[in-house]
Design a protein around this motif. Structure first.
Motif, short mmCIF file in Angstrom:
data_model
loop_
_atom_site.label_atom_id
_atom_site.label_comp_id
_atom_site.label_asym_id
_atom_site.label_seq_id
_atom_site.Cartn_x
_atom_site.Cartn_y
_atom_site.Cartn_z
N PHE A 132 -7.31 -0.44 -7.97
CA PHE A 132 -6.81 0.74 -7.27
C PHE A 132 -5.48 0.47 -6.58
CE2 PHE A 132 -11.48 1.83 -6.93
CZ PHE A 132 -11.42 2.97 -7.71
N VAL A 133 -4.63 1.51 -6.56
CA VAL A 133 -3.42 1.52 -5.74
C VAL A 133 -3.41 2.82 -4.94
CG1 VAL A 133 -2.06 0.04 -7.26
CG2 VAL A 133 -2.05 2.53 -7.61
N HIS A 134 -2.53 2.90 -3.98
CA HIS A 134 -2.35 4.13 -3.20
C HIS A 134 -1.99 5.29 -4.14
CE1 HIS A 134 -0.44 6.95 -0.37
NE2 HIS A 134 -1.20 6.38 0.57
N LYS A 135 -2.43 6.47 -3.79
CA LYS A 135 -2.23 7.65 -4.65
C LYS A 135 -0.75 7.93 -4.93
CE LYS A 135 -2.38 11.02 -0.83
NZ LYS A 135 -0.97 11.41 -0.90
N ASP A 136 0.15 7.50 -4.07
CA ASP A 136 1.58 7.75 -4.25
C ASP A 136 2.31 6.59 -4.92
OD1 ASP A 136 1.37 10.27 -3.05
OD2 ASP A 136 1.63 9.43 -1.05
N TRP A 165 6.30 -5.79 -5.48
CA TRP A 165 6.24 -4.66 -6.41
C TRP A 165 7.42 -4.65 -7.36
CZ3 TRP A 165 1.97 -2.19 -7.30
CH2 TRP A 165 0.98 -2.17 -6.32
N GLY A 166 8.55 -5.20 -6.95
CA GLY A 166 9.71 -5.28 -7.82
C GLY A 166 9.44 -6.13 -9.06
N GLN A 167 8.58 -7.14 -8.93
CA GLN A 167 8.22 -7.99 -10.08
C GLN A 167 7.39 -7.24 -11.11
OE1 GLN A 167 6.87 -11.19 -7.22
NE2 GLN A 167 7.59 -12.48 -8.89
N LEU A 168 6.88 -6.07 -10.72
CA LEU A 168 6.13 -5.22 -11.64
C LEU A 168 6.98 -4.07 -12.15
CD1 LEU A 168 2.73 -5.12 -9.70
CD2 LEU A 168 3.27 -6.44 -11.77
N GLY A 169 8.27 -4.10 -11.84
CA GLY A 169 9.18 -3.10 -12.38
C GLY A 169 9.51 -1.94 -11.46
N LEU A 170 8.96 -1.94 -10.24
CA LEU A 170 9.26 -0.85 -9.32
C LEU A 170 10.60 -1.11 -8.63
CD1 LEU A 170 5.85 0.11 -7.70
CD2 LEU A 170 6.79 0.69 -9.94
N ILE A 179 3.01 -7.11 -2.20
CA ILE A 179 1.77 -6.44 -2.58
C ILE A 179 0.69 -6.87 -1.60
CG2 ILE A 179 0.10 -6.04 -4.42
CD1 ILE A 179 2.30 -7.04 -6.39
N SER A 180 0.11 -5.90 -0.90
CA SER A 180 -0.97 -6.16 0.04
C SER A 180 -2.30 -6.09 -0.72
CB SER A 180 -0.94 -5.12 1.17
OG SER A 180 -2.04 -5.24 2.01
N LEU A 181 -3.05 -7.18 -0.72
CA LEU A 181 -4.23 -7.29 -1.59
C LEU A 181 -5.55 -7.13 -0.83
CD1 LEU A 181 -3.09 -10.33 -3.76
CD2 LEU A 181 -3.03 -7.90 -4.38
N PHE A 182 -6.44 -6.32 -1.41
CA PHE A 182 -7.78 -6.14 -0.88
C PHE A 182 -8.80 -6.51 -1.95
CE2 PHE A 182 -5.26 -3.51 1.87
CZ PHE A 182 -5.90 -3.54 3.11
N GLY A 183 -9.90 -7.14 -1.54
CA GLY A 183 -10.96 -7.50 -2.49
C GLY A 183 -12.30 -7.60 -1.79
N ARG A 184 -13.31 -8.00 -2.55
CA ARG A 184 -14.66 -8.16 -2.01
C ARG A 184 -14.91 -9.59 -1.55
NH1 ARG A 184 -18.74 -5.12 -2.99
NH2 ARG A 184 -19.43 -6.30 -1.19
N GLY A 223 -5.04 3.42 2.89
CA GLY A 223 -4.30 3.41 4.15
C GLY A 223 -3.03 2.59 4.13
N ASP A 224 -2.70 2.01 2.97
CA ASP A 224 -1.51 1.15 2.87
C ASP A 224 -0.82 1.43 1.55
OD1 ASP A 224 0.37 -0.86 2.60
OD2 ASP A 224 -1.02 -2.51 3.07
N ILE A 225 0.32 2.09 1.58
CA ILE A 225 1.00 2.52 0.36
C ILE A 225 1.39 1.34 -0.53
CG2 ILE A 225 3.34 2.55 1.30
CD1 ILE A 225 3.72 5.22 -0.28
N TYR A 226 1.50 0.14 0.02
CA TYR A 226 1.90 -1.03 -0.76
C TYR A 226 0.70 -1.90 -1.17
CZ TYR A 226 6.44 0.43 0.99
OH TYR A 226 7.54 1.17 1.29
N ALA A 227 -0.50 -1.35 -1.08
CA ALA A 227 -1.72 -2.14 -1.32
C ALA A 227 -2.24 -2.01 -2.74
CB ALA A 227 -2.81 -1.72 -0.33
N MET A 228 -3.07 -2.98 -3.11
CA MET A 228 -3.80 -2.98 -4.37
C MET A 228 -5.16 -3.62 -4.10
SD MET A 228 -2.83 -4.84 -8.02
CE MET A 228 -1.28 -3.95 -8.19
#
Length: 324
Positions: A132-136, A165-170, A179-184, A223-228
């Motif tokens: 998942f990423v932020h909707k925007d 995110w620039g390394q992914l072409g943005l 990239i702010s990372l979230f996991g279990r 809650g974080d537009i730069y998250a994944m």
């Protein structure tokens, strides 16, 4: 080329359903060949479920539907992670052990040492484990190598270290943003599945913010537009979107039922429950009827309601045979 998870369990199990014209095209709906649940007399008592957080909402909805049929049944549900299911079954504190990954050989061995036979695995739904990423977020898609490079410190798929995110072409404001990372957490079957299949059994980065539940992951990303982050598709909200994934650059697949079943979406999996059934002996009536409810038309409609994918009739019939 399909990833190894799809070359094995899921694609093979559902291939017959595809050729039989299973009802997955268009809006997600339950296979019309699945029989409705038939009420029986004398069902009452207490049923305990301990295990997967991914299955927590599903178990709650199944319990509500089952109690509507049998008001004298009490069902307790605890969802702290798949790793809590095997001990609960071994200790007898639960009759149902929901898991979002298969039991490990060590867990099966511990059960068999106690009872003299293996636990019974019942597949109950199909999940597309989502990144998942932020909707925007404008990212169009990711390769599995990129997913490994983002989340893993060991990068066993051979990709470069990816932290921005620039390394992914943005471009623009995104280019230098980390990239702010979230996991279990490690008790989660989703953690284990993602580690095995997205990181090739490599190690997670220390910067991944481990969450106690799937909903917390999605909340963090929303809650974080730069998250994944990653979790089961059933936890998707309006605040996030599921990133199309693929093996090859530019060849990405949405997390749809069709792509999960065909093997094109690389992080599809079965969700399952484990039960203690002695070979050659009938399962107790309460547990048996609850499993039959899950595998009924009504039970699979709950799967759709919760955002997961229902199983075709061919798989349902295989699972029903396991409780005879």
């Amino acid at each position: 080329m399909k990833t190894k998870i799809m070359r094995s369990g899921l694609a093979g199990a559902l291939a017959a359903a595809m050729s039989a014209g299973s009802a997955f095209a268009g809006p997600v709906k339950v296979d019309e060949r699945i029989a409705p649940y038939s009420r029986v007399e004398g069902v009452s008592g207490n049923l305990n479920s301990i295990g997967s957080d991914t299955l927590n909402n599903l178990m709650t909805l199944w319990a509500e539907g089952f109690r509507a049929v049998y008001p004298n049944v009490n069902i307790q549900i605890e969802g702290k992670g798949s790793s809590t299911a095997p001990p609960a079954l071994i200790e007898g504190t639960a009759q149902i052990g929901p898991m979002s990954r298969p039991m490990k050989s060590s867990e099966i061995d511990a059960f068999e040492k106690k009872f003299g036979y293996k636990p019974t695995e019942i597949r109950v739904a199909v999940d597309a484990l989502a990144v998942f990423v932020h909707k925007d977020n404008p990212i169009k898609g990711l390769t599995m190598q990129q997913v490994d490079s983002i989340f893993s410190s060991t990068r066993k798929m051979g990709g470069p270290d990816i932290t921005t995110w620039g390394q992914l072409g943005l471009t623009g404001d995104w280019a230098n943003r980390p990239i702010s990372l979230f996991g279990r957490n490690s008790a989660s079957g989703t953690y284990g599945f993602f580690k095995d299949h997205a990181l090739s059994k490599g190690d997670f980065r220390a910067t991944v913010k481990e969450q106690p539940g799937s909903s917390s992951v999605v909340l963090g990303v929303a809650g974080d537009i730069y998250a994944m982050g990653y979790s089961g598709i059933g936890y998707m909200t309006a605040g996030v979107r599921s990133v199309p994934l693929g093996v090859n650059e530019g060849e990405y697949f949405e997390s749809t039922p069709e792509n999960a079943i065909s093997g094109d979406y690389p992080l599809a999996r079965f969700l399952m429950i484990y039960i203690n059934k002695k070979p050659g002996q009938p399962l107790d009536t309460l547990t048996s009827e609850f499993v039959k409810f899950i595998l009924s038309k009504e039970g699979q409609e709950v799967v759709v309601k919760d955002g997961y994918f229902p199983m075709p009739n061919e798989v349902i019939q295989e699972e029903l045979q396991k409780i005879l």
